[in-house]
Design a protein around this motif. Sequence first.
Motif, PDB file in Angstrom:
ATOM      1  N   ASN A 181       0.817  -1.207   0.000  1.00 34.43           N
ATOM      2  CA  ASN A 181       0.000   0.000   0.000  1.00 34.43           C
ATOM      3  C   ASN A 181       0.851   1.258   0.000  1.00 34.43           C
ATOM      4  OD1 ASN A 181      -2.334  -1.503  -0.017  1.00 34.43           O
ATOM      5  ND2 ASN A 181      -2.700  -1.344   2.177  1.00 34.43           N
ATOM      6  N   ALA A 182       2.026   1.167   0.624  1.00 38.10           N
ATOM      7  CA  ALA A 182       2.937   2.305   0.619  1.00 38.10           C
ATOM      8  C   ALA A 182       3.473   2.584  -0.779  1.00 38.10           C
ATOM      9  CB  ALA A 182       4.093   2.056   1.585  1.00 38.10           C
ATOM     10  N   ARG A 183       3.505   1.553  -1.607  1.00 37.84           N
ATOM     11  CA  ARG A 183       4.009   1.704  -2.982  1.00 37.84           C
ATOM     12  C   ARG A 183       2.938   2.160  -3.946  1.00 37.84           C
ATOM     13  NH1 ARG A 183       7.137  -3.860  -4.436  1.00 37.84           N
ATOM     14  NH2 ARG A 183       8.799  -3.825  -2.870  1.00 37.84           N
ATOM     15  N   ARG A 184       1.703   1.702  -3.702  1.00 40.93           N
ATOM     16  CA  ARG A 184       0.651   1.894  -4.689  1.00 40.93           C
ATOM     17  C   ARG A 184       0.094   3.308  -4.636  1.00 40.93           C
ATOM     18  NH1 ARG A 184      -2.186  -3.845  -3.119  1.00 40.93           N
ATOM     19  NH2 ARG A 184      -1.026  -5.157  -4.567  1.00 40.93           N
ATOM     20  N   PRO A 185      -0.171   3.896  -5.791  1.00 34.80           N
ATOM     21  CA  PRO A 185      -0.790   5.226  -5.796  1.00 34.80           C
ATOM     22  C   PRO A 185      -2.229   5.144  -5.307  1.00 34.80           C
ATOM     23  CG  PRO A 185      -0.726   4.321  -8.011  1.00 34.80           C
ATOM     24  CD  PRO A 185       0.049   3.365  -7.137  1.00 34.80           C
ATOM     25  N   ALA A 186      -2.724   6.241  -4.792  1.00 38.86           N
ATOM     26  CA  ALA A 186      -4.113   6.277  -4.348  1.00 38.86           C
ATOM     27  C   ALA A 186      -5.028   6.187  -5.571  1.00 38.86           C
ATOM     28  CB  ALA A 186      -4.379   7.569  -3.587  1.00 38.86           C
ATOM     29  N   PHE A 187      -6.092   5.417  -5.450  1.00 39.75           N
ATOM     30  CA  PHE A 187      -7.025   5.285  -6.557  1.00 39.75           C
ATOM     31  C   PHE A 187      -7.987   6.474  -6.552  1.00 39.75           C
ATOM     32  CE2 PHE A 187      -5.704   0.910  -5.690  1.00 39.75           C
ATOM     33  CZ  PHE A 187      -5.323   0.527  -6.963  1.00 39.75           C
ATOM     34  N   PRO A 188      -8.359   6.982  -7.738  1.00 41.73           N
ATOM     35  CA  PRO A 188      -9.248   8.160  -7.786  1.00 41.73           C
ATOM     36  C   PRO A 188     -10.625   7.832  -7.238  1.00 41.73           C
ATOM     37  CG  PRO A 188      -8.985   7.194  -9.975  1.00 41.73           C
ATOM     38  CD  PRO A 188      -8.001   6.491  -9.077  1.00 41.73           C
ATOM     39  N   GLU A 189     -11.258   8.837  -6.637  1.00 39.81           N
ATOM     40  CA  GLU A 189     -12.608   8.670  -6.120  1.00 39.81           C
ATOM     41  C   GLU A 189     -13.660   8.988  -7.175  1.00 39.81           C
ATOM     42  OE1 GLU A 189     -13.064  10.949  -2.591  1.00 39.81           O
ATOM     43  OE2 GLU A 189     -11.579   9.785  -1.453  1.00 39.81           O
ATOM     44  N   ARG A 190     -13.229   9.638  -8.283  1.00 44.70           N
ATOM     45  CA  ARG A 190     -14.149  10.000  -9.353  1.00 44.70           C
ATOM     46  C   ARG A 190     -13.494   9.722 -10.706  1.00 44.70           C
ATOM     47  NH1 ARG A 190     -17.935  13.364  -6.727  1.00 44.70           N
ATOM     48  NH2 ARG A 190     -18.931  13.910  -8.698  1.00 44.70           N
ATOM     49  N   LEU A 191     -14.328   9.420 -11.711  1.00 46.08           N
ATOM     50  CA  LEU A 191     -13.873   9.254 -13.081  1.00 46.08           C
ATOM     51  C   LEU A 191     -14.606  10.253 -13.975  1.00 46.08           C
ATOM     52  CD1 LEU A 191     -13.804   5.371 -13.632  1.00 46.08           C
ATOM     53  CD2 LEU A 191     -11.886   6.863 -13.077  1.00 46.08           C
ATOM     54  N   SER A 192     -13.894  10.791 -14.962  1.00 49.73           N
ATOM     55  CA  SER A 192     -14.521  11.686 -15.938  1.00 49.73           C
ATOM     56  C   SER A 192     -15.069  10.850 -17.086  1.00 49.73           C
ATOM     57  CB  SER A 192     -13.502  12.699 -16.468  1.00 49.73           C
ATOM     58  OG  SER A 192     -13.110  13.582 -15.429  1.00 49.73           O
ATOM     59  N   LEU A 193     -16.378  10.908 -17.306  1.00 51.20           N
ATOM     60  CA  LEU A 193     -17.039  10.097 -18.322  1.00 51.20           C
ATOM     61  C   LEU A 193     -17.912  10.979 -19.202  1.00 51.20           C
ATOM     62  CD1 LEU A 193     -18.173   7.153 -16.014  1.00 51.20           C
ATOM     63  CD2 LEU A 193     -16.145   7.217 -17.468  1.00 51.20           C
ATOM     64  N   GLN A 194     -18.105  10.539 -20.438  1.00 56.04           N
ATOM     65  CA  GLN A 194     -18.870  11.310 -21.392  1.00 56.04           C
ATOM     66  C   GLN A 194     -20.348  10.991 -21.277  1.00 56.04           C
ATOM     67  OE1 GLN A 194     -17.220  11.145 -25.282  1.00 56.04           O
ATOM     68  NE2 GLN A 194     -18.864  12.328 -26.240  1.00 56.04           N
ATOM     69  N   ALA A 195     -21.169  12.045 -21.239  1.00 58.22           N
ATOM     70  CA  ALA A 195     -22.627  11.903 -21.254  1.00 58.22           C
ATOM     71  C   ALA A 195     -23.144  12.833 -22.339  1.00 58.22           C
ATOM     72  CB  ALA A 195     -23.220  12.262 -19.902  1.00 58.22           C
ATOM     73  N   GLY A 196     -23.359  12.298 -23.543  1.00 57.52           N
ATOM     74  CA  GLY A 196     -23.721  13.148 -24.675  1.00 57.52           C
ATOM     75  C   GLY A 196     -22.539  14.013 -25.067  1.00 57.52           C
ATOM     76  N   ALA A 197     -22.763  15.310 -25.143  1.00 51.24           N
ATOM     77  CA  ALA A 197     -21.695  16.240 -25.512  1.00 51.24           C
ATOM     78  C   ALA A 197     -20.930  16.739 -24.289  1.00 51.24           C
ATOM     79  CB  ALA A 197     -22.280  17.428 -26.279  1.00 51.24           C
ATOM     80  N   ARG A 198     -21.310  16.280 -23.116  1.00 48.70           N
ATOM     81  CA  ARG A 198     -20.702  16.777 -21.883  1.00 48.70           C
ATOM     82  C   ARG A 198     -19.836  15.711 -21.214  1.00 48.70           C
ATOM     83  NH1 ARG A 198     -25.652  19.997 -18.804  1.00 48.70           N
ATOM     84  NH2 ARG A 198     -26.142  21.459 -20.509  1.00 48.70           N
ATOM     85  N   LEU A 199     -18.932  16.185 -20.385  1.00 49.08           N
ATOM     86  CA  LEU A 199     -18.151  15.297 -19.537  1.00 49.08           C
ATOM     87  C   LEU A 199     -18.725  15.341 -18.133  1.00 49.08           C
ATOM     88  CD1 LEU A 199     -14.417  15.905 -20.545  1.00 49.08           C
ATOM     89  CD2 LEU A 199     -15.776  13.860 -20.944  1.00 49.08           C
ATOM     90  N   ARG A 200     -18.886  14.174 -17.552  1.00 49.89           N
ATOM     91  CA  ARG A 200     -19.421  14.066 -16.193  1.00 49.89           C
ATOM     92  C   ARG A 200     -18.335  13.545 -15.267  1.00 49.89           C
ATOM     93  NH1 ARG A 200     -24.830  12.365 -15.960  1.00 49.89           N
ATOM     94  NH2 ARG A 200     -24.365  11.574 -13.876  1.00 49.89           N
ATOM     95  N   SER A 201     -18.259  14.099 -14.076  1.00 49.78           N
ATOM     96  CA  SER A 201     -17.373  13.587 -13.041  1.00 49.78           C
ATOM     97  C   SER A 201     -18.201  12.664 -12.155  1.00 49.78           C
ATOM     98  CB  SER A 201     -16.789  14.744 -12.219  1.00 49.78           C
ATOM     99  OG  SER A 201     -15.939  14.250 -11.205  1.00 49.78           O
ATOM    100  N   VAL A 202     -17.930  11.356 -12.267  1.00 47.49           N
ATOM    101  CA  VAL A 202     -18.783  10.346 -11.641  1.00 47.49           C
ATOM    102  C   VAL A 202     -18.079   9.717 -10.437  1.00 47.49           C
ATOM    103  CG1 VAL A 202     -19.971   8.146 -12.005  1.00 47.49           C
ATOM    104  CG2 VAL A 202     -19.868   9.843 -13.846  1.00 47.49           C
ATOM    105  N   PRO A 203     -18.712   9.699  -9.259  1.00 45.19           N
ATOM    106  CA  PRO A 203     -18.112   9.006  -8.115  1.00 45.19           C
ATOM    107  C   PRO A 203     -17.934   7.521  -8.416  1.00 45.19           C
ATOM    108  CG  PRO A 203     -19.925  10.425  -7.414  1.00 45.19           C
ATOM    109  CD  PRO A 203     -19.976  10.365  -8.913  1.00 45.19           C
ATOM    110  N   VAL A 204     -16.779   7.010  -8.136  1.00 50.16           N
ATOM    111  CA  VAL A 204     -16.478   5.608  -8.434  1.00 50.16           C
ATOM    112  C   VAL A 204     -17.461   4.670  -7.740  1.00 50.16           C
ATOM    113  CG1 VAL A 204     -14.765   3.778  -8.046  1.00 50.16           C
ATOM    114  CG2 VAL A 204     -14.042   5.983  -8.963  1.00 50.16           C
TER     115      VAL A 204
END
Length: 242
Positions: A122-145
């Motif tokens: 765990n000390a080696r591994r990077p922190a995993f993101p809590e949100r992902l940027s995903l496409q919804a139509g013409a927009r980008l959405r920041s979605v909680p994982v």
Amino acid sequence: MNGHIRAIVVDDEPMALARLSRLLREEDGVEVVAECAEGVSAVAALRAHCPDVAFLDIRMPGIDGLQLSANAATGDTCVVYVTAHSEHAVHAFETGAVDYLLKPFTVRRLQATLARLRERLNARRPAFPERLSLQAGARLRSVPVQTIDSLIASANYVEVHCGHERLVARETLTAIEARLDPSQFVRIHRSRMVRIGAVRDMEILPSGQYLLRLHNGQKLSGGRSYRDRLRKALGISASEAS
């Protein structure tokens, strides 16, 4: 974060090799990717799998455990020595070993080793993101994982299902998988992943495949080659899954 541990086990004593492999497989979040009875095959396994940890017997004919540790270090693999001989302990820790298990060891002692190993990893591994940027139509959405239920690869994009909503990620499933916490998400097929907490129940089909039902109503089948990792992720024993 506990994380997923990929391990190889190396021991020239068949009973010792089988016992340690079995005990590791019974622990949540541990996958034994290779078992080796001698050093040559262990070197090949280290190169092929790049595991998180190698459990190495020290006294073996040919390439011994201390020599194997040098091969493990080149791939950034942690080492746990497993031996009946105590005299190499000082040298083992000087090489950066996570632990030194003396045979015969108890399950509790092995679990302590795994806890120490997880701290190191765990000390080696990077922190995993809590949100992902995903496409919804013409927009980008920041979605909680934690709202993601499943991810399904389709052509050159990935459908991301959040409840009853479908969003699109224009990247590969493998690329997204690398950004997700493996203790929370599991690949069930080369083109499908699920969040473990989104699974409602599982059915074993006559073909031997698994059918997952998610809380959002989705039904997803798992590939044969992914059955073991799915069973471990869901905490199902081999006897329950047969």
